[in-house]
Enzyme design. Structure first.
Site, mmCIF file in Angstrom:
data_model
loop_
_atom_site.group_PDB
_atom_site.id
_atom_site.type_symbol
_atom_site.label_atom_id
_atom_site.label_comp_id
_atom_site.label_asym_id
_atom_site.label_seq_id
_atom_site.Cartn_x
_atom_site.Cartn_y
_atom_site.Cartn_z
ATOM 1 N N HIS A 28 -0.748 -5.209 -9.362
ATOM 2 C CA HIS A 28 0.047 -5.183 -10.581
ATOM 3 C C HIS A 28 1.422 -4.583 -10.305
ATOM 4 O O HIS A 28 1.613 -3.843 -9.333
ATOM 5 C CB HIS A 28 -0.669 -4.375 -11.650
ATOM 6 C CG HIS A 28 -1.913 -5.024 -12.148
ATOM 7 N ND1 HIS A 28 -2.647 -4.517 -13.194
ATOM 8 C CD2 HIS A 28 -2.558 -6.162 -11.751
ATOM 9 C CE1 HIS A 28 -3.683 -5.307 -13.424
ATOM 10 N NE2 HIS A 28 -3.656 -6.301 -12.552
ATOM 11 N N CYS A 37 -2.273 -1.975 -17.884
ATOM 12 C CA CYS A 37 -3.729 -2.069 -18.021
ATOM 13 C C CYS A 37 -4.334 -0.679 -17.785
ATOM 14 O O CYS A 37 -3.623 0.275 -17.447
ATOM 15 C CB CYS A 37 -4.282 -3.079 -17.012
ATOM 16 S SG CYS A 37 -4.204 -2.510 -15.296
ATOM 17 N N CYS A 92 -3.740 0.632 -14.123
ATOM 18 C CA CYS A 92 -2.371 1.102 -13.925
ATOM 19 C C CYS A 92 -2.088 2.349 -14.746
ATOM 20 O O CYS A 92 -1.330 3.222 -14.324
ATOM 21 C CB CYS A 92 -1.380 -0.012 -14.244
ATOM 22 S SG CYS A 92 -1.419 -1.346 -13.023
ATOM 23 N N GLU A 101 3.119 -2.224 -11.899
ATOM 24 C CA GLU A 101 3.141 -0.758 -11.933
ATOM 25 C C GLU A 101 2.531 -0.185 -10.661
ATOM 26 O O GLU A 101 3.059 0.783 -10.085
ATOM 27 C CB GLU A 101 2.362 -0.244 -13.152
ATOM 28 C CG GLU A 101 2.876 -0.755 -14.479
ATOM 29 C CD GLU A 101 2.236 -2.077 -14.928
ATOM 30 O OE1 GLU A 101 2.349 -2.395 -16.119
ATOM 31 O OE2 GLU A 101 1.630 -2.790 -14.097
#
Length: 179
Positions: free
Chosen positions: A109, A137, A140, A111
């Site tokens: 992801h 999410c 993260c 992040e």
């Protein structure tokens, strides 16, 4: 001349022309608009998202300390592996509905990449702000909290459980959506 924003008549001496030019510059400069810091960093995040190689969604994160960018990240397959868009992630190239089969996705992801890039280069993220194009999410969220990031500014909400918001609230991490 009809399209000009300003006109200056040069019918006088050099001093009069100098005053007229300075007046025009002062007026033009007063009309310059600058984006807020939030708008500025989110626009940069949207540009960073263009580097994503994910076949389903392009997401980016920009980590900022003292109004300076310290790290960026975008979603995609890990360094040195086949890009998602080239078949590196079978889940992303399938017709799996959004939010399902996430355990089969090999992409990192945005992040996560921004945080690991900072770690890779030895940069502390304590008390930083992360700007992300989507609300993080749960995975993260945990990384953001553990990295010491104090604020999350996101552009679009993501249809995930409220557990991410609850974790941020418990950890004292500020979250806000930039519209």
């Amino acid at each position: 001349m009809k399209l000009a924003d300003y006109t200056i008549n040069n019918n006088g001496d050099l001093d009069a022309l100098n005053v007229a030019v300075r007046t025009v510059f002062r007026d033009a400069a007063s009309k310059i608009t600058r984006p807020s810091w939030d708008e500025y960093f989110m626009k940069i995040a949207r540009v960073v998202a263009t580097r994503s190689n994910c076949a389903k969604r392009r997401v980016a994160a920009v980590v900022v300390k003292d109004s300076r960018i310290v790290s960026t990240g975008y979603n995609g397959t890990p360094r040195g592996t086949t890009n998602c868009s080239a078949g590196g992630c079978p889940r992303c190239l399938s017709l799996t509905p959004s939010g399902h089969g996430l355990g089969d996705c090999v992409c990192s992801h945005a992040e996560e990449n921004a945080i690991t890039q900072a770690a890779y280069h030895g940069v502390s993220l304590k008390d930083a702000t992360i700007y992300t194009t989507f609300m993080p999410c749960v995975m993260c969220t945990k990384m953001i909290i553990n990295a010491g990031i104090r604020e999350v500014v996101f552009q679009a909400a993501y249809p995930l459980p409220d557990s991410a918001r609850d974790l941020f609230r418990q950890a004292g991490v500020l979250t806000r959506q930039l519209r």
